[in-house]
Design an enzyme around this catalytic site. Structure first.
Site, PDB file in Angstrom:
ATOM      1  N   ASN A 233       0.853  -1.192   0.000  1.00 38.03           N
ATOM      2  CA  ASN A 233       0.000   0.000   0.000  1.00 38.03           C
ATOM      3  C   ASN A 233       0.894   1.249   0.000  1.00 38.03           C
ATOM      4  O   ASN A 233       1.702   1.427   0.917  1.00 38.03           O
ATOM      5  CB  ASN A 233      -0.903  -0.046   1.239  1.00 38.03           C
TER       6      ASN A 233
ATOM      7  N   HIS B  62       0.951   6.192   1.887  1.00 37.25           N
ATOM      8  CA  HIS B  62       1.690   7.133   2.730  1.00 37.25           C
ATOM      9  C   HIS B  62       2.876   7.779   2.024  1.00 37.25           C
ATOM     10  O   HIS B  62       3.454   8.736   2.544  1.00 37.25           O
ATOM     11  CB  HIS B  62       2.051   6.486   4.065  1.00 37.25           C
TER      12      HIS B  62
ATOM     13  N   HIS C 236      -5.620   3.691  -1.795  1.00 31.33           N
ATOM     14  CA  HIS C 236      -6.956   4.031  -1.302  1.00 31.33           C
ATOM     15  C   HIS C 236      -7.292   5.454  -1.745  1.00 31.33           C
ATOM     16  O   HIS C 236      -6.656   6.408  -1.302  1.00 31.33           O
ATOM     17  CB  HIS C 236      -6.937   3.921   0.233  1.00 31.33           C
TER      18      HIS C 236
ATOM     19  N   ARG D 258      -9.483   8.165  -1.136  1.00 32.93           N
ATOM     20  CA  ARG D 258     -10.465   8.575  -0.128  1.00 32.93           C
ATOM     21  C   ARG D 258     -11.310   9.711  -0.656  1.00 32.93           C
ATOM     22  O   ARG D 258     -10.867  10.497  -1.507  1.00 32.93           O
ATOM     23  CB  ARG D 258      -9.751   9.019   1.155  1.00 32.93           C
TER      24      ARG D 258
ATOM     25  N   ARG E 113      -7.074  12.766   0.772  1.00 30.92           N
ATOM     26  CA  ARG E 113      -6.006  13.222   1.675  1.00 30.92           C
ATOM     27  C   ARG E 113      -4.633  12.672   1.285  1.00 30.92           C
ATOM     28  O   ARG E 113      -3.621  13.234   1.641  1.00 30.92           O
ATOM     29  CB  ARG E 113      -6.326  12.875   3.134  1.00 30.92           C
TER      30      ARG E 113
ATOM     31  N   GLU F  91      -8.644   0.581  -3.265  1.00 33.05           N
ATOM     32  CA  GLU F  91      -9.483   0.640  -2.061  1.00 33.05           C
ATOM     33  C   GLU F  91     -10.396   1.839  -2.157  1.00 33.05           C
ATOM     34  O   GLU F  91      -9.936   2.946  -2.478  1.00 33.05           O
ATOM     35  CB  GLU F  91      -8.607   0.840  -0.828  1.00 33.05           C
TER      36      GLU F  91
ATOM     37  N   THR G  49      -8.307   3.623   8.295  1.00 33.99           N
ATOM     38  CA  THR G  49      -9.542   2.842   8.240  1.00 33.99           C
ATOM     39  C   THR G  49      -9.655   2.065   9.546  1.00 33.99           C
ATOM     40  O   THR G  49      -9.003   1.051   9.732  1.00 33.99           O
ATOM     41  CB  THR G  49      -9.508   1.898   7.021  1.00 33.99           C
TER      42      THR G  49
ATOM     43  N   GLU H 128     -11.071  -9.319   3.076  1.00 34.41           N
ATOM     44  CA  GLU H 128      -9.807  -8.973   3.740  1.00 34.41           C
ATOM     45  C   GLU H 128     -10.132  -8.750   5.207  1.00 34.41           C
ATOM     46  O   GLU H 128     -10.957  -7.892   5.545  1.00 34.41           O
ATOM     47  CB  GLU H 128      -9.196  -7.711   3.124  1.00 34.41           C
TER      48      GLU H 128
ATOM     49  N   HIS I 170      -3.855  -4.494   7.657  1.00 29.41           N
ATOM     50  CA  HIS I 170      -3.906  -3.368   8.596  1.00 29.41           C
ATOM     51  C   HIS I 170      -3.010  -3.609   9.804  1.00 29.41           C
ATOM     52  O   HIS I 170      -3.200  -4.565  10.542  1.00 29.41           O
ATOM     53  CB  HIS I 170      -5.321  -3.026   9.065  1.00 29.41           C
TER      54      HIS I 170
HETATM   55  N1  PXP Z   1      -5.891  -3.077   3.936  1.00 31.55           N
HETATM   56  C1  PXP Z   1      -6.853  -2.129   3.985  1.00 31.55           C
HETATM   57  C2  PXP Z   1      -8.211  -2.507   3.495  1.00 31.55           C
HETATM   58  C3  PXP Z   1      -6.578  -0.827   4.472  1.00 31.55           C
HETATM   59  O1  PXP Z   1      -7.559   0.099   4.527  1.00 31.55           O
HETATM   60  C4  PXP Z   1      -5.265  -0.521   4.867  1.00 31.55           C
HETATM   61  C5  PXP Z   1      -4.933   0.860   5.327  1.00 31.55           C
HETATM   62  O2  PXP Z   1      -5.126   1.770   4.320  1.00 31.55           O
HETATM   63  C6  PXP Z   1      -4.295  -1.521   4.769  1.00 31.55           C
HETATM   64  C7  PXP Z   1      -4.637  -2.801   4.327  1.00 31.55           C
HETATM   65  C8  PXP Z   1      -2.871  -1.270   5.123  1.00 31.55           C
HETATM   66  O3  PXP Z   1      -2.766  -1.011   6.477  1.00 31.55           O
HETATM   67  P1  PXP Z   1      -1.384  -0.490   7.039  1.00 31.55           P
HETATM   68  O4  PXP Z   1      -1.085   0.802   6.368  1.00 31.55           O
HETATM   69  O5  PXP Z   1      -1.640  -0.356   8.510  1.00 31.55           O
HETATM   70  O6  PXP Z   1      -0.356  -1.547   6.730  1.00 31.55           O
END
Ligand code: PXP
Length: 251
Positions: A11, A14, A47, A49, A53, A74, A105, A155, A198
């Site tokens: 992901n 960030h 993602h 949003r 953001r 996402e 999330t 998931e 997550h």
């Molecule tokens: N899976 C989903 C569905 C999420 O919303 C997120 C966070 O955006 C992640 C995985 C990744 O989580 P993390 O950034 O804490 O590894």
């Protein structure tokens, strides 16, 4: 035959968070996606949003055009996002809950009370050949609803489990993990592919990789944080090694 490790979806939200802190174009999340794939990522997750953001519409378009591995989009189940997903045509859409004021999330989708709302979105995405995943807590009732809604993937939200470990709450962590184990078994028995995401780090990713039915982990925040210290390619290689070590214990 040894089982292959779960796929790693990286992901890159960030990277966009850091870019947006200064306006401008750097660091480029698409470059991060390309570097991640080069280092062994099996897919890229981003993602979009409602408040934009981190990831922006143009990032999604570029990711779809420029990466060679599956894109996991996402999004919240809204008409605006559905229209964008149908235009971008990612490999997969992961439907997530979204509240403007949350930092990330924070919980899974409430599919039990949201079943009627979600149904047409899942049907439209299924019809478009986009693989739908529902981001849910590992709750038996939620998994049954996912099955009724014909979601091919769920998931499981691992945030509460990871937080309980970080906070040293062993009993709670054990209970959360037991829920994940049971959820993975229930989903697999119903023919739904279980993913987990997550809050995962090297240690927790290794633990869940030992569950043989888990097909994919989606990891962002920890990897981007690690990248500050060791570089993104090294963070991804270490994560893949942890996942392979976990999966080796599943034999
Ligand atoms: N899976 C989903 C569905 C999420 O919303 C997120 C966070 O955006 C992640 C995985 C990744 O989580 P993390 O950034 O804490 O590894």
């Amino acid at each position: 035959m040894p089982l292959s490790p779960p796929r790693l979806g990286v992901n890159i939200d960030h990277v966009a968070t850091v870019r947006n802190a200064r306006g401008g174009t750097l660091p480029d999340p698409v470059r991060a996606a390309l570097v991640a794939i080069e280092a062994g990522a099996d897919g890229i997750t981003a993602h979009l949003r409602e408040d934009r953001r981190h990831i922006r519409d143009a990032d999604m378009e570029r990711l779809k055009a420029e990466i060679s591995k599956p894109l996991n989009f996402e999004m919240a189940a809204t008409d605006e996002m559905l229209a964008i997903a149908l235009r971008v045509k990612p490999h997969a859409v992961c439907l997530v809950p979204e509240k403007r004021e949350e930092r990330t999330t924070e919980g899974g989708l409430d599919v039990v009370s949201g079943e009627a709302h979600l149904k047409p979105y899942i049907a439209r995405l299924n019809d478009a050949g986009i693989r739908v995943s529902l981001f849910i807590a590992a709750d038996p009732a939620a998994i049954d609803v996912a099955h009724r809604l014909k979601a091919p993937v769920v998931e499981f939200h691992s945030g509460s489990w990871c937080d309980a470990i970080t906070d040293g709450h062993k009993q709670q962590a054990d209970a959360e993990y037991a829920r994940i184990v049971a959820g993975v078994a229930q989903a697999a028995a119903l023919g739904i592919e279980p993913h987990i995401g997550h809050g995962l780090d090297y240690a927790t990713a290794e633990i869940v990789s030992a569950l043989p039915q888990v097909a994919e982990l989606n990891i962002g925040h920890f990897l981007i944080g690690e990248a500050v210290f060791v570089g993104l390619p090294q963070a991804i290689r270490t994560m893949k090694a942890a996942m392979a070590a976990g999966r080796a214990r599943a034999q």
